[in-house]
Design an enzyme around this catalytic site. Structure first.
Site, PDB file in Angstrom:
ATOM      1  N   GLY A  96       0.876  -1.257   0.104  1.00  0.00           N
ATOM      2  CA  GLY A  96       0.144  -0.221  -0.010  1.00  0.00           C
ATOM      3  C   GLY A  96       0.959   1.191   0.146  1.00  0.00           C
ATOM      4  O   GLY A  96       1.957   1.125  -0.286  1.00  0.00           O
ATOM      5  N   GLY A 121       2.237   2.918   2.457  1.00  0.00           N
ATOM      6  CA  GLY A 121       3.155   2.842   3.317  1.00  0.00           C
ATOM      7  C   GLY A 121       4.359   2.000   2.815  1.00  0.00           C
ATOM      8  O   GLY A 121       5.594   2.370   2.993  1.00  0.00           O
ATOM      9  N   VAL A 129       1.540 -13.661   3.856  1.00  0.00           N
ATOM     10  CA  VAL A 129       2.129 -14.307   4.800  1.00  0.00           C
ATOM     11  C   VAL A 129       1.444 -14.885   5.789  1.00  0.00           C
ATOM     12  O   VAL A 129       0.501 -14.536   6.373  1.00  0.00           O
ATOM     13  CB  VAL A 129       2.712 -13.060   5.630  1.00  0.00           C
ATOM     14  CG1 VAL A 129       3.852 -13.366   6.773  1.00  0.00           C
ATOM     15  CG2 VAL A 129       4.094 -12.242   4.587  1.00  0.00           C
ATOM     16  N   GLU A 185     -17.499  12.016  -0.677  1.00  0.00           N
ATOM     17  CA  GLU A 185     -17.412  11.882  -2.053  1.00  0.00           C
ATOM     18  C   GLU A 185     -18.413  10.728  -2.484  1.00  0.00           C
ATOM     19  O   GLU A 185     -18.889  10.917  -3.666  1.00  0.00           O
ATOM     20  CB  GLU A 185     -15.793  11.457  -2.465  1.00  0.00           C
ATOM     21  CG  GLU A 185     -15.202  12.660  -2.194  1.00  0.00           C
ATOM     22  CD  GLU A 185     -13.535  12.546  -2.258  1.00  0.00           C
ATOM     23  OE1 GLU A 185     -13.175  11.175  -1.819  1.00  0.00           O
ATOM     24  OE2 GLU A 185     -12.692  13.446  -2.370  1.00  0.00           O
TER      25      GLU A 185
END
Length: 198
Positions: free
Chosen positions: A32, A34, A98, A189
């Site tokens: 993402g 990060g 994972v 939005e």
């Protein structure tokens, strides 16, 4: 069907086919904002960077509402991770989930194998918070991923089609009514895009 257990056992035994290196290995779990940002910032370090994600694309989440309301197609907001990070040297991406992290052995275990690390970064993002409201969690449609946005789009368009063919005014009104929980930027939005489409 009989091969599945042996394939699963093979995945447990094998490595992720990441080249051996004398450099420090930094494993980032999550592609993402990060994970991608960190991988880019590590570009100048003399390290090996391995990014693992269960999808091979990065989702630009701020525009998910446009996918939900037919304003954009999914490929407009989903970019291949390898393409986003192709300029990085000594970078590897693996499509995997994972399953376990062994901190004592500094090893991660995934559905495609195991990998050791020197440094581990967990950048797995967030999940929808229902704030303990079981009714909302049971009945709501979250919007954090492309498939979830497409589910909302599909339901909305199906409701519009059913409403167009509906003779009962109350039923039509119900089909054209959507409840949005959350009035942050995405909720506002989404409400505006629904109103415009409607």
């Amino acid at each position: 069907m009989l091969l599945a257990p042996s394939i699963r056992n093979f995945a447990k035994r094998r490595s992720m086919n990441i080249p051996h290196t004398d450099k420090k290995r930094i494993v980032i779990i999550g592609g993402g904002f990060g994970g991608i940002s960190l991988a880019k910032k590590l570009k100048k370090l003399n390290t090996q960077v391995v990014l693992i994600d269960r999808h091979n694309y990065h989702t630009f989440q701020p525009l998910l509402y446009q996918v939900s309301t037919s304003g954009l197609e999914p490929d407009s907001i989903a970019y291949p991770i390898r393409k986003v990070l192709k300029s990085l040297n000594n970078f590897h991406f693996r499509l995997a989930s994972v399953k376990k992290i062994d901190t004592k052995r500094r090893e991660i275990h995934s559905d495609i194998g195991a990998l050791t690390y020197d440094y581990l970064v967990l950048a797995t993002g967030t999940k929808t918070n229902f704030f303990g409201n079981a009714d909302i969690e049971k009945n709501a449609m979250p919007m954090k991923t492309v498939p979830q946005a497409l589910n909302i789009r599909s339901l909305m368009l199906q409701n519009f089609e059913r409403a167009d063919d509906c003779e009962n005014e109350e039923e039509r009104k119900a089909l054209l009514s959507f409840c949005i929980v959350g009035a942050g930027p995405t909720g506002v939005e989404l409400a505006g895009a629904f109103a415009e489409l409607k």
